[in-house]
Write a protein that holds these residues in place. Structure first.
Motif, short mmCIF file in Angstrom:
data_model
loop_
_atom_site.label_atom_id
_atom_site.label_comp_id
_atom_site.label_asym_id
_atom_site.label_seq_id
_atom_site.Cartn_x
_atom_site.Cartn_y
_atom_site.Cartn_z
N LYS A 66 0.81 -1.49 0.10
CA LYS A 66 0.04 -0.05 -0.05
C LYS A 66 0.88 1.36 -0.03
CE LYS A 66 -2.10 -1.60 3.74
NZ LYS A 66 -1.65 -2.86 3.72
N THR A 67 1.80 1.35 0.98
CA THR A 67 2.72 2.57 1.02
C THR A 67 3.51 2.75 -0.28
OG1 THR A 67 2.81 2.41 3.37
CG2 THR A 67 4.36 3.63 2.26
N ASP A 68 3.85 1.50 -0.83
CA ASP A 68 4.81 1.84 -2.15
C ASP A 68 3.76 2.18 -3.22
OD1 ASP A 68 7.03 0.53 -0.93
OD2 ASP A 68 7.20 -0.76 -2.56
N LEU A 69 2.54 1.94 -3.16
CA LEU A 69 1.47 2.44 -4.27
C LEU A 69 1.64 3.85 -4.20
CD1 LEU A 69 -0.40 2.13 -6.64
CD2 LEU A 69 -2.27 2.25 -4.77
N LEU A 70 1.42 4.47 -2.83
CA LEU A 70 1.27 5.84 -2.90
C LEU A 70 2.46 6.66 -3.24
CD1 LEU A 70 -0.47 6.02 0.69
CD2 LEU A 70 -1.63 5.72 -1.82
N LEU A 71 3.51 6.29 -2.81
CA LEU A 71 4.91 6.72 -3.18
C LEU A 71 5.03 6.43 -4.75
CD1 LEU A 71 7.29 5.56 -0.25
CD2 LEU A 71 6.45 7.80 -0.74
N GLY A 72 4.89 5.29 -5.21
CA GLY A 72 5.04 5.37 -6.55
C GLY A 72 4.38 6.11 -7.27
N LEU A 73 3.02 6.33 -7.11
CA LEU A 73 2.03 7.46 -7.89
C LEU A 73 2.78 8.80 -7.86
CD1 LEU A 73 -1.47 6.28 -6.59
CD2 LEU A 73 -0.54 6.14 -9.06
N ALA A 74 3.26 9.13 -6.82
CA ALA A 74 3.73 10.59 -6.45
C ALA A 74 5.16 10.65 -7.47
CB ALA A 74 4.24 10.76 -5.01
N LEU A 75 5.90 9.43 -7.32
CA LEU A 75 7.22 9.63 -7.83
C LEU A 75 7.09 9.48 -9.68
CD1 LEU A 75 9.18 7.11 -5.91
CD2 LEU A 75 9.38 9.59 -5.88
N GLY A 76 5.99 8.76 -10.11
CA GLY A 76 5.88 8.45 -11.43
C GLY A 76 4.65 9.08 -12.30
N ALA A 77 3.54 9.46 -11.63
CA ALA A 77 2.18 9.84 -12.09
C ALA A 77 1.60 11.03 -11.62
CB ALA A 77 1.40 8.77 -11.66
N HIS A 78 2.04 11.96 -10.88
CA HIS A 78 1.71 13.12 -10.50
C HIS A 78 2.83 14.16 -10.40
CE1 HIS A 78 -2.41 11.83 -9.98
NE2 HIS A 78 -1.95 10.61 -9.57
N ARG A 79 2.34 15.24 -10.46
CA ARG A 79 3.43 16.31 -10.36
C ARG A 79 3.53 16.91 -9.17
NH1 ARG A 79 6.38 18.94 -14.17
NH2 ARG A 79 6.83 21.08 -13.89
N ARG A 80 2.45 17.33 -8.32
CA ARG A 80 2.53 17.94 -7.03
C ARG A 80 1.81 16.97 -6.06
NH1 ARG A 80 1.26 24.21 -5.17
NH2 ARG A 80 2.18 24.06 -2.92
N SER A 81 2.41 16.29 -5.11
CA SER A 81 1.76 15.22 -4.45
C SER A 81 1.95 15.61 -2.92
CB SER A 81 2.28 14.03 -4.50
OG SER A 81 2.15 13.63 -5.87
N ILE A 82 1.03 15.24 -2.11
CA ILE A 82 1.36 15.00 -0.72
C ILE A 82 0.65 13.93 0.03
CG2 ILE A 82 -1.15 16.49 -0.22
CD1 ILE A 82 0.32 17.71 2.33
N LEU A 83 1.60 13.35 0.97
CA LEU A 83 1.07 11.98 1.57
C LEU A 83 1.24 12.14 3.14
CD1 LEU A 83 2.86 8.68 0.67
CD2 LEU A 83 1.77 9.16 2.80
N PHE A 84 -0.16 11.90 3.67
CA PHE A 84 -0.38 12.16 4.81
C PHE A 84 -0.40 10.91 5.68
CE2 PHE A 84 -2.99 15.62 2.96
CZ PHE A 84 -2.19 16.52 3.62
N ARG A 85 0.12 10.75 6.76
CA ARG A 85 -0.26 9.95 8.20
C ARG A 85 -0.68 10.83 9.12
NH1 ARG A 85 2.31 4.67 8.46
NH2 ARG A 85 0.82 4.70 10.35
#
Length: 494
Positions: free
Chosen positions: A55-74
Protein backbone atom coordinates in the motif's frame (compact mmCIF):
# COMPACT_ATOMS: atom_id res chain seq x y z
CA UNK A 1 10.49 -10.65 -11.89
CA UNK A 2 11.39 -13.96 -10.23
CA UNK A 3 13.52 -14.84 -13.28
CA UNK A 4 15.44 -11.56 -12.95
CA UNK A 5 16.02 -12.23 -9.27
CA UNK A 6 17.40 -15.69 -10.12
CA UNK A 7 19.77 -14.26 -12.75
CA UNK A 8 21.14 -11.76 -10.22
CA UNK A 9 22.75 -14.72 -8.47
CA UNK A 10 25.24 -15.02 -11.36
CA UNK A 11 26.44 -11.41 -10.94
CA UNK A 12 29.48 -10.38 -8.97
CA UNK A 13 29.16 -8.01 -5.99
CA UNK A 14 30.45 -5.15 -8.12
CA UNK A 15 27.99 -5.93 -10.91
CA UNK A 16 25.07 -6.19 -8.47
CA UNK A 17 26.04 -2.85 -6.91
CA UNK A 18 26.14 -1.28 -10.36
CA UNK A 19 22.74 -2.76 -11.25
CA UNK A 20 21.23 -1.49 -7.97
CA UNK A 21 22.45 2.00 -8.78
CA UNK A 22 20.92 1.89 -12.25
CA UNK A 23 17.57 0.60 -10.98
CA UNK A 24 17.25 3.01 -8.05
CA UNK A 25 14.47 5.44 -8.79
CA UNK A 26 12.86 3.07 -11.28
CA UNK A 27 9.73 1.73 -9.59
CA UNK A 28 6.97 -0.21 -11.31
CA UNK A 29 3.84 -1.56 -9.63
CA UNK A 30 3.52 -5.28 -9.05
CA UNK A 31 1.24 -7.07 -11.49
CA UNK A 32 -2.19 -7.68 -10.02
CA UNK A 33 -4.10 -5.43 -7.60
CA UNK A 34 -1.25 -2.91 -7.18
CA UNK A 35 -1.06 -2.37 -10.95
CA UNK A 36 -4.87 -2.16 -11.14
CA UNK A 37 -4.89 0.47 -8.40
CA UNK A 38 -2.10 2.43 -10.11
CA UNK A 39 -4.11 2.56 -13.36
CA UNK A 40 -7.55 3.09 -11.75
CA UNK A 41 -9.65 5.91 -13.17
CA UNK A 42 -11.38 6.58 -9.85
CA UNK A 43 -11.29 10.13 -8.51
CA UNK A 44 -11.19 8.73 -4.97
CA UNK A 45 -9.67 5.27 -4.55
CA UNK A 46 -9.24 3.02 -1.53
CA UNK A 47 -6.48 0.43 -1.87
CA UNK A 48 -6.57 -1.71 1.20
CA UNK A 49 -7.23 -4.86 3.07
CA UNK A 50 -4.51 -7.25 4.15
CA UNK A 51 -1.16 -6.16 5.56
CA UNK A 52 1.79 -6.45 3.22
CA UNK A 53 -0.09 -5.68 0.02
CA UNK A 54 2.26 -2.87 -1.01
CA UNK A 55 0.00 0.00 0.00
CA UNK A 56 2.70 2.52 0.94
CA UNK A 57 4.70 1.66 -2.17
CA UNK A 58 1.66 2.41 -4.31
CA UNK A 59 1.25 5.88 -2.79
CA UNK A 60 4.93 6.70 -3.20
CA UNK A 61 5.00 5.20 -6.70
CA UNK A 62 2.10 7.40 -7.82
CA UNK A 63 3.87 10.49 -6.50
CA UNK A 64 7.16 9.54 -8.16
CA UNK A 65 5.82 8.58 -11.55
CA UNK A 66 2.25 9.71 -12.19
CA UNK A 67 1.74 13.10 -10.53
CA UNK A 68 3.45 16.45 -10.43
CA UNK A 69 2.59 17.88 -7.02
CA UNK A 70 1.74 15.33 -4.34
CA UNK A 71 1.22 15.18 -0.61
CA UNK A 72 1.17 12.00 1.47
CA UNK A 73 -0.44 12.11 4.91
CA UNK A 74 -0.05 10.01 8.04
CA UNK A 75 -1.99 10.82 11.18
CA UNK A 76 1.18 11.53 13.25
CA UNK A 77 4.55 12.94 12.19
CA UNK A 78 6.36 10.15 14.07
CA UNK A 79 4.68 7.66 11.70
CA UNK A 80 6.33 9.33 8.68
CA UNK A 81 9.80 7.96 9.48
CA UNK A 82 9.22 4.64 7.73
CA UNK A 83 7.81 6.47 4.69
CA UNK A 84 10.88 8.71 4.56
CA UNK A 85 13.14 5.65 4.63
CA UNK A 86 11.18 3.88 1.90
CA UNK A 87 11.12 7.02 -0.25
CA UNK A 88 14.92 7.18 -0.07
CA UNK A 89 15.06 3.62 -1.38
CA UNK A 90 12.66 4.38 -4.24
CA UNK A 91 14.02 7.75 -5.40
CA UNK A 92 16.94 7.94 -7.76
CA UNK A 93 19.69 10.45 -8.54
CA UNK A 94 18.54 14.06 -8.56
CA UNK A 95 16.05 13.68 -5.71
CA UNK A 96 16.59 16.03 -2.75
CA UNK A 97 14.85 15.80 0.62
CA UNK A 98 14.39 18.60 3.15
CA UNK A 99 14.00 17.03 6.60
CA UNK A 100 12.83 20.34 8.08
CA UNK A 101 10.09 20.87 5.48
CA UNK A 102 9.35 17.14 4.92
CA UNK A 103 9.50 17.76 1.18
CA UNK A 104 11.10 15.87 -1.70
CA UNK A 105 12.16 17.73 -4.84
CA UNK A 106 12.17 15.14 -7.62
CA UNK A 107 13.50 15.04 -11.18
CA UNK A 108 11.20 16.43 -13.85
CA UNK A 109 9.83 19.16 -11.60
CA UNK A 110 7.84 16.78 -9.41
CA UNK A 111 7.46 17.32 -5.67
CA UNK A 112 6.27 15.20 -2.77
CA UNK A 113 5.36 16.60 0.63
CA UNK A 114 4.82 14.50 3.75
CA UNK A 115 2.14 15.80 6.12
CA UNK A 116 0.45 14.90 9.40
CA UNK A 117 -2.73 15.93 11.23
CA UNK A 118 -2.30 14.50 14.70
CA UNK A 119 -5.05 16.52 16.39
CA UNK A 120 -8.49 17.49 15.08
CA UNK A 121 -8.06 20.96 13.60
CA UNK A 122 -4.48 20.35 12.36
CA UNK A 123 -5.91 19.82 8.89
CA UNK A 124 -6.46 23.59 8.61
CA UNK A 125 -2.70 24.06 8.28
CA UNK A 126 -3.08 22.65 4.77
CA UNK A 127 -6.05 24.81 3.78
CA UNK A 128 -5.82 26.25 0.27
CA UNK A 129 -2.75 24.22 -0.73
CA UNK A 130 -3.49 22.39 -4.00
CA UNK A 131 -2.05 18.98 -4.92
CA UNK A 132 -3.00 16.83 -7.89
CA UNK A 133 -2.43 13.76 -5.66
CA UNK A 134 -3.76 13.66 -2.11
CA UNK A 135 -2.57 10.37 -0.59
CA UNK A 136 -3.46 8.93 2.83
CA UNK A 137 -1.57 6.08 4.48
CA UNK A 138 -3.51 4.11 7.13
CA UNK A 139 -6.73 5.92 6.32
CA UNK A 140 -8.68 4.47 9.28
CA UNK A 141 -6.43 6.47 11.65
CA UNK A 142 -7.90 9.71 10.28
CA UNK A 143 -11.26 11.20 11.18
CA UNK A 144 -13.81 11.58 8.41
CA UNK A 145 -13.85 15.34 8.93
CA UNK A 146 -10.07 15.55 8.43
CA UNK A 147 -10.24 13.45 5.26
CA UNK A 148 -13.09 15.41 3.70
CA UNK A 149 -11.46 18.74 4.54
CA UNK A 150 -8.06 17.85 3.10
CA UNK A 151 -9.36 16.48 -0.21
CA UNK A 152 -11.13 19.79 -0.81
CA UNK A 153 -7.91 21.09 -2.41
CA UNK A 154 -7.33 18.17 -4.75
CA UNK A 155 -6.77 20.30 -7.84
CA UNK A 156 -4.21 21.56 -10.33
CA UNK A 157 -3.95 24.71 -12.44
CA UNK A 158 -2.13 22.75 -15.15
CA UNK A 159 -4.51 21.95 -18.04
CA UNK A 160 -5.16 18.24 -18.45
CA UNK A 161 -3.37 17.24 -15.25
CA UNK A 162 -4.94 14.17 -13.64
CA UNK A 163 -6.14 14.88 -10.09
CA UNK A 164 -7.08 12.11 -7.67
CA UNK A 165 -7.26 10.99 -4.06
CA UNK A 166 -5.78 7.62 -3.08
CA UNK A 167 -6.20 6.20 0.41
CA UNK A 168 -4.55 3.05 1.70
CA UNK A 169 -5.10 1.08 4.86
CA UNK A 170 -6.14 -2.04 6.70
CA UNK A 171 -9.62 -2.68 8.15
CA UNK A 172 -10.45 -0.49 11.18
CA UNK A 173 -9.48 -1.98 14.52
CA UNK A 174 -12.01 0.17 16.41
CA UNK A 175 -15.39 1.73 15.71
CA UNK A 176 -13.73 5.13 15.25
CA UNK A 177 -12.44 4.04 11.84
CA UNK A 178 -15.85 2.69 10.83
CA UNK A 179 -16.51 5.78 8.72
CA UNK A 180 -14.26 4.23 6.04
CA UNK A 181 -16.76 1.39 5.65
CA UNK A 182 -19.59 3.92 5.29
CA UNK A 183 -17.66 6.04 2.78
CA UNK A 184 -16.88 3.05 0.56
CA UNK A 185 -20.09 1.22 1.51
CA UNK A 186 -20.85 -0.39 -1.91
CA UNK A 187 -17.61 -2.39 -1.59
CA UNK A 188 -17.18 -2.83 2.17
CA UNK A 189 -20.62 -2.90 3.78
CA UNK A 190 -22.12 -6.38 3.52
CA UNK A 191 -25.58 -4.91 4.14
CA UNK A 192 -25.39 -2.49 1.21
CA UNK A 193 -28.41 -2.98 -1.09
CA UNK A 194 -26.35 -2.56 -4.28
CA UNK A 195 -22.86 -3.99 -3.73
CA UNK A 196 -19.99 -3.16 -6.07
CA UNK A 197 -17.18 -5.34 -7.37
CA UNK A 198 -13.53 -4.46 -6.60
CA UNK A 199 -12.31 -1.95 -9.16
CA UNK A 200 -15.83 -0.98 -10.24
CA UNK A 201 -16.50 2.76 -10.49
CA UNK A 202 -19.41 4.35 -8.64
CA UNK A 203 -20.32 8.05 -8.70
CA UNK A 204 -21.36 10.27 -5.81
CA UNK A 205 -22.66 13.82 -5.51
CA UNK A 206 -23.86 16.13 -2.75
CA UNK A 207 -27.48 17.18 -3.24
CA UNK A 208 -29.18 19.53 -0.77
CA UNK A 209 -26.39 18.97 1.72
CA UNK A 210 -26.63 15.17 1.57
CA UNK A 211 -24.20 12.87 -0.23
CA UNK A 212 -25.92 10.37 -2.51
CA UNK A 213 -24.91 7.81 -5.12
CA UNK A 214 -25.88 8.75 -8.68
CA UNK A 215 -26.10 6.71 -11.87
CA UNK A 216 -23.10 8.11 -13.75
CA UNK A 217 -20.44 10.75 -13.84
CA UNK A 218 -22.46 13.01 -16.12
CA UNK A 219 -22.94 16.55 -14.81
CA UNK A 220 -26.51 17.61 -14.05
CA UNK A 221 -28.43 20.67 -12.87
CA UNK A 222 -30.13 20.81 -9.49
CA UNK A 223 -31.58 23.84 -7.74
CA UNK A 224 -29.83 26.22 -10.09
CA UNK A 225 -26.45 24.56 -9.51
CA UNK A 226 -24.36 22.54 -11.96
CA UNK A 227 -23.31 19.38 -10.09
CA UNK A 228 -20.41 17.23 -11.26
CA UNK A 229 -20.23 13.79 -9.57
CA UNK A 230 -16.91 12.25 -8.50
CA UNK A 231 -16.12 8.58 -8.86
CA UNK A 232 -14.97 6.17 -6.16
CA UNK A 233 -13.62 2.66 -6.17
CA UNK A 234 -12.01 0.07 -3.94
CA UNK A 235 -9.30 -2.46 -4.80
CA UNK A 236 -8.43 -5.16 -2.31
CA UNK A 237 -4.78 -5.65 -1.35
CA UNK A 238 -3.51 -9.11 -0.39
CA UNK A 239 -0.20 -10.25 1.00
CA UNK A 240 -0.18 -13.06 -1.60
CA UNK A 241 0.26 -10.39 -4.29
CA UNK A 242 3.60 -9.32 -2.82
CA UNK A 243 6.18 -11.98 -3.81
CA UNK A 244 8.92 -10.33 -1.74
CA UNK A 245 7.02 -10.60 1.56
CA UNK A 246 5.72 -14.07 0.75
CA UNK A 247 9.29 -15.22 0.13
CA UNK A 248 10.32 -13.67 3.46
CA UNK A 249 7.68 -15.67 5.35
CA UNK A 250 5.47 -12.71 6.30
CA UNK A 251 2.28 -14.71 5.84
CA UNK A 252 3.26 -16.94 8.78
CA UNK A 253 3.62 -13.81 10.93
CA UNK A 254 0.09 -12.68 10.06
CA UNK A 255 -1.30 -16.16 10.68
CA UNK A 256 0.02 -16.06 14.24
CA UNK A 257 -1.95 -12.94 15.18
CA UNK A 258 -4.95 -13.24 17.55
CA UNK A 259 -8.48 -12.73 16.25
CA UNK A 260 -9.97 -10.43 15.07
CA UNK A 261 -6.60 -8.90 14.12
CA UNK A 262 -5.69 -12.09 12.23
CA UNK A 263 -8.69 -11.86 9.88
CA UNK A 264 -8.21 -8.13 9.43
CA UNK A 265 -4.50 -8.21 8.62
CA UNK A 266 -4.28 -11.60 6.85
CA UNK A 267 -7.47 -11.51 4.79
CA UNK A 268 -8.24 -7.78 4.80
CA UNK A 269 -11.67 -8.50 6.21
CA UNK A 270 -13.43 -5.17 6.76
CA UNK A 271 -16.36 -7.00 8.34
CA UNK A 272 -14.23 -8.63 11.05
CA UNK A 273 -15.30 -7.75 14.57
CA UNK A 274 -13.38 -4.88 16.11
CA UNK A 275 -11.80 -4.90 19.54
CA UNK A 276 -13.55 -2.75 22.13
CA UNK A 277 -11.75 -0.30 24.37
CA UNK A 278 -11.72 -1.71 27.94
CA UNK A 279 -13.42 1.49 29.18
CA UNK A 280 -16.06 1.63 26.46
CA UNK A 281 -19.45 2.42 28.00
CA UNK A 282 -21.51 0.18 25.71
CA UNK A 283 -19.95 -2.97 24.18
CA UNK A 284 -20.16 -3.17 20.41
CA UNK A 285 -21.70 -6.65 20.46
CA UNK A 286 -24.62 -5.39 22.56
CA UNK A 287 -25.45 -2.69 20.01
CA UNK A 288 -25.14 -5.12 17.10
CA UNK A 289 -27.49 -7.56 18.86
CA UNK A 290 -30.04 -4.77 19.37
CA UNK A 291 -29.76 -3.78 15.71
CA UNK A 292 -30.30 -7.40 14.68
CA UNK A 293 -33.61 -7.40 16.60
CA UNK A 294 -34.91 -4.29 14.86
CA UNK A 295 -36.57 -5.96 11.87
CA UNK A 296 -38.27 -8.61 14.01
CA UNK A 297 -39.53 -6.34 16.80
CA UNK A 298 -42.75 -4.50 15.85
CA UNK A 299 -42.88 -0.86 16.99
CA UNK A 300 -45.43 0.16 19.58
CA UNK A 301 -47.04 3.60 19.96
CA UNK A 302 -44.75 6.61 19.88
CA UNK A 303 -43.97 7.76 23.40
CA UNK A 304 -40.82 9.92 23.22
CA UNK A 305 -38.76 12.07 20.87
CA UNK A 306 -35.11 12.56 21.84
CA UNK A 307 -33.74 15.83 20.43
CA UNK A 308 -30.06 16.74 20.09
CA UNK A 309 -29.99 20.36 18.92
CA UNK A 310 -27.40 21.70 16.46
CA UNK A 311 -24.83 24.01 17.97
CA UNK A 312 -23.88 25.85 14.79
CA UNK A 313 -21.38 25.30 12.01
CA UNK A 314 -21.70 21.92 10.30
CA UNK A 315 -23.54 20.44 13.27
CA UNK A 316 -26.93 18.74 12.84
CA UNK A 317 -30.15 18.63 14.79
CA UNK A 318 -31.01 14.94 15.23
CA UNK A 319 -34.36 13.55 16.36
CA UNK A 320 -34.89 9.94 17.46
CA UNK A 321 -38.38 8.53 18.01
CA UNK A 322 -38.91 5.88 20.68
CA UNK A 323 -41.81 3.44 20.43
CA UNK A 324 -41.45 1.52 23.69
CA UNK A 325 -38.36 -0.72 23.29
CA UNK A 326 -38.20 0.02 19.54
CA UNK A 327 -36.31 3.06 18.20
CA UNK A 328 -36.81 4.56 14.74
CA UNK A 329 -34.00 5.64 12.43
CA UNK A 330 -32.58 9.00 13.62
CA UNK A 331 -33.72 11.93 11.49
CA UNK A 332 -31.04 14.52 10.78
CA UNK A 333 -31.58 18.16 9.84
CA UNK A 334 -28.75 20.53 8.80
CA UNK A 335 -28.01 23.19 11.37
CA UNK A 336 -28.92 25.85 8.78
CA UNK A 337 -32.52 24.57 8.86
CA UNK A 338 -32.74 24.84 12.65
CA UNK A 339 -31.37 28.31 13.49
CA UNK A 340 -33.65 28.82 16.51
CA UNK A 341 -36.08 27.09 18.86
CA UNK A 342 -39.16 27.84 16.76
CA UNK A 343 -37.60 26.23 13.67
CA UNK A 344 -36.75 23.06 15.60
CA UNK A 345 -40.25 22.79 17.06
CA UNK A 346 -41.76 23.24 13.58
CA UNK A 347 -39.83 20.13 12.51
CA UNK A 348 -40.95 18.18 15.56
CA UNK A 349 -44.70 18.77 15.34
CA UNK A 350 -45.28 16.54 12.26
CA UNK A 351 -43.41 13.73 14.02
CA UNK A 352 -45.41 13.85 17.23
CA UNK A 353 -48.31 11.79 18.49
CA UNK A 354 -50.66 12.86 21.26
CA UNK A 355 -49.00 13.08 24.69
CA UNK A 356 -45.61 12.01 23.35
CA UNK A 357 -42.78 13.61 25.29
CA UNK A 358 -40.16 15.84 23.69
CA UNK A 359 -36.95 15.30 25.64
CA UNK A 360 -34.35 17.90 24.77
CA UNK A 361 -30.92 18.79 26.09
CA UNK A 362 -31.40 22.28 27.59
CA UNK A 363 -27.72 23.11 28.02
CA UNK A 364 -26.90 25.94 25.60
CA UNK A 365 -29.01 26.25 22.44
CA UNK A 366 -31.43 23.52 23.55
CA UNK A 367 -32.99 25.84 26.13
CA UNK A 368 -34.65 27.87 23.35
CA UNK A 369 -36.14 24.69 21.88
CA UNK A 370 -37.55 23.68 25.26
CA UNK A 371 -39.10 27.12 25.77
CA UNK A 372 -40.61 27.10 22.25
CA UNK A 373 -42.02 23.60 22.76
CA UNK A 374 -43.64 24.59 26.07
CA UNK A 375 -45.13 27.68 24.45
CA UNK A 376 -46.55 25.46 21.69
CA UNK A 377 -48.26 23.29 24.31
CA UNK A 378 -46.04 20.26 23.78
CA UNK A 379 -45.09 17.88 26.58
CA UNK A 380 -41.50 19.09 26.78
CA UNK A 381 -39.09 17.48 29.24
CA UNK A 382 -35.80 19.29 29.98
CA UNK A 383 -32.60 17.26 30.12
CA UNK A 384 -29.59 18.73 31.90
CA UNK A 385 -26.66 16.35 31.70
CA UNK A 386 -24.60 18.44 34.13
CA UNK A 387 -27.19 18.06 36.89
CA UNK A 388 -26.50 15.78 39.81
CA UNK A 389 -27.81 12.24 40.11
CA UNK A 390 -28.95 10.37 43.20
CA UNK A 391 -29.41 7.10 41.30
CA UNK A 392 -27.34 3.92 41.59
CA UNK A 393 -26.37 1.40 38.98
CA UNK A 394 -28.22 -1.91 38.73
CA UNK A 395 -25.91 -3.54 41.27
CA UNK A 396 -26.63 -0.81 43.78
CA UNK A 397 -22.88 -0.37 44.36
CA UNK A 398 -22.03 2.60 42.14
CA UNK A 399 -23.45 6.07 41.84
CA UNK A 400 -23.15 8.57 39.00
CA UNK A 401 -21.11 11.74 38.76
CA UNK A 402 -23.91 13.50 36.87
CA UNK A 403 -27.16 12.92 35.00
CA UNK A 404 -25.35 12.38 31.68
CA UNK A 405 -23.46 9.41 33.15
CA UNK A 406 -26.71 8.00 34.52
CA UNK A 407 -28.48 8.18 31.14
CA UNK A 408 -25.64 6.50 29.25
CA UNK A 409 -25.30 3.80 31.89
CA UNK A 410 -29.04 3.15 31.90
CA UNK A 411 -28.86 2.57 28.14
CA UNK A 412 -25.94 0.20 28.70
CA UNK A 413 -27.97 -1.76 31.25
CA UNK A 414 -31.00 -1.84 28.94
CA UNK A 415 -28.83 -3.30 26.14
CA UNK A 416 -27.24 -5.94 28.38
CA UNK A 417 -28.15 -9.26 26.68
CA UNK A 418 -28.33 -11.10 30.00
CA UNK A 419 -30.52 -8.69 31.97
CA UNK A 420 -31.56 -5.92 29.61
CA UNK A 421 -34.86 -4.70 28.19
CA UNK A 422 -34.58 -6.19 24.71
CA UNK A 423 -34.22 -2.84 22.98
CA UNK A 424 -34.38 -2.80 19.18
CA UNK A 425 -32.11 -0.25 17.49
CA UNK A 426 -32.04 0.68 13.79
CA UNK A 427 -29.20 -0.81 11.71
CA UNK A 428 -27.29 2.43 11.21
CA UNK A 429 -23.45 2.31 11.07
CA UNK A 430 -23.05 5.90 12.25
CA UNK A 431 -25.35 5.21 15.19
CA UNK A 432 -23.26 2.13 16.02
CA UNK A 433 -20.10 4.25 16.02
CA UNK A 434 -21.77 6.95 18.15
CA UNK A 435 -23.06 4.54 20.79
CA UNK A 436 -19.71 2.78 21.10
CA UNK A 437 -17.61 5.96 21.16
CA UNK A 438 -17.93 7.17 24.81
CA UNK A 439 -15.48 5.99 27.47
CA UNK A 440 -16.00 6.03 31.21
CA UNK A 441 -13.98 6.07 34.41
CA UNK A 442 -14.72 5.77 38.10
CA UNK A 443 -14.52 9.19 39.76
CA UNK A 444 -14.97 10.02 43.43
CA UNK A 445 -18.62 10.87 42.77
CA UNK A 446 -19.24 7.62 40.87
CA UNK A 447 -19.37 6.61 37.19
CA UNK A 448 -18.23 9.46 34.93
CA UNK A 449 -18.78 9.35 31.16
CA UNK A 450 -16.49 11.58 29.08
CA UNK A 451 -17.95 14.88 27.93
CA UNK A 452 -19.25 15.42 24.42
CA UNK A 453 -16.44 17.84 23.58
CA UNK A 454 -13.91 15.20 24.66
CA UNK A 455 -15.50 12.67 22.31
CA UNK A 456 -15.45 15.22 19.46
CA UNK A 457 -11.75 15.88 20.07
CA UNK A 458 -11.03 12.14 19.91
CA UNK A 459 -13.17 11.03 16.95
CA UNK A 460 -13.29 14.30 15.01
CA UNK A 461 -17.07 14.72 14.85
CA UNK A 462 -20.10 15.13 17.05
CA UNK A 463 -21.89 11.88 18.06
CA UNK A 464 -25.31 13.46 17.41
CA UNK A 465 -27.22 10.28 16.60
CA UNK A 466 -26.00 8.55 19.73
CA UNK A 467 -26.87 11.49 21.98
CA UNK A 468 -30.32 11.79 20.43
CA UNK A 469 -31.06 8.12 21.14
CA UNK A 470 -29.77 8.47 24.71
CA UNK A 471 -32.14 11.41 25.22
CA UNK A 472 -35.04 9.38 23.83
CA UNK A 473 -34.24 6.55 26.25
CA UNK A 474 -33.62 8.74 29.32
CA UNK A 475 -36.17 8.76 32.13
CA UNK A 476 -35.25 11.96 33.95
CA UNK A 477 -36.39 13.05 37.38
CA UNK A 478 -38.05 16.41 36.85
CA UNK A 479 -36.93 19.01 39.46
CA UNK A 480 -39.62 19.72 42.04
CA UNK A 481 -41.51 16.55 41.21
CA UNK A 482 -41.36 13.46 43.40
CA UNK A 483 -40.23 10.22 41.80
CA UNK A 484 -43.57 8.50 42.43
CA UNK A 485 -45.52 11.44 40.99
CA UNK A 486 -43.31 11.42 37.92
CA UNK A 487 -43.81 7.69 37.39
CA UNK A 488 -47.57 8.01 37.85
CA UNK A 489 -47.64 10.68 35.15
CA UNK A 490 -45.62 8.47 32.83
CA UNK A 491 -48.01 5.55 33.41
CA UNK A 492 -51.02 7.79 32.81
CA UNK A 493 -49.54 8.86 29.48
CA UNK A 494 -49.07 5.19 28.53
Amino acid sequence: MSECAALCGFLSKRERARLDGLLKGVWVPLSGPQRTAYDSEADVLLYGGAAGGGKTDLLLGLALGAHRRSILFRREFAQLKAIEDRAREMTGPGAHYSATRHTWQLPGGRSLELGAVQRPGDERKYQGRPHDLKAFDEITHFTEAQFRFLIGWNRSAEPGRRCRVVAAGNPPTSAQGDWVIRYWAPWLDRQHPNPAEPGELRWFATIDGKEVEVESGAAFDHGGERIEPRSRSFIRARVEDNPFLIAAGYRATLQSLPEPLRSQMLFGDFAAKQADDPWQVIPTEWVLAAQARWQECPPGPLDTLGVDVARGGRDRTVVTARHGPWFAHPESFPGAETPDGQAVVALLVPLLAAQAAVQVDVIGVGAAVYDAARARGLHAVPLNGAAGSAARDRSGQLGFANARAEWWWRLREALDPSAGDGLALPPDRELLADLTAPRWRLASAGILVERKDEIIARIGRSPDKGDSLVYAHARPLVPGQGLLDFLREEIARG
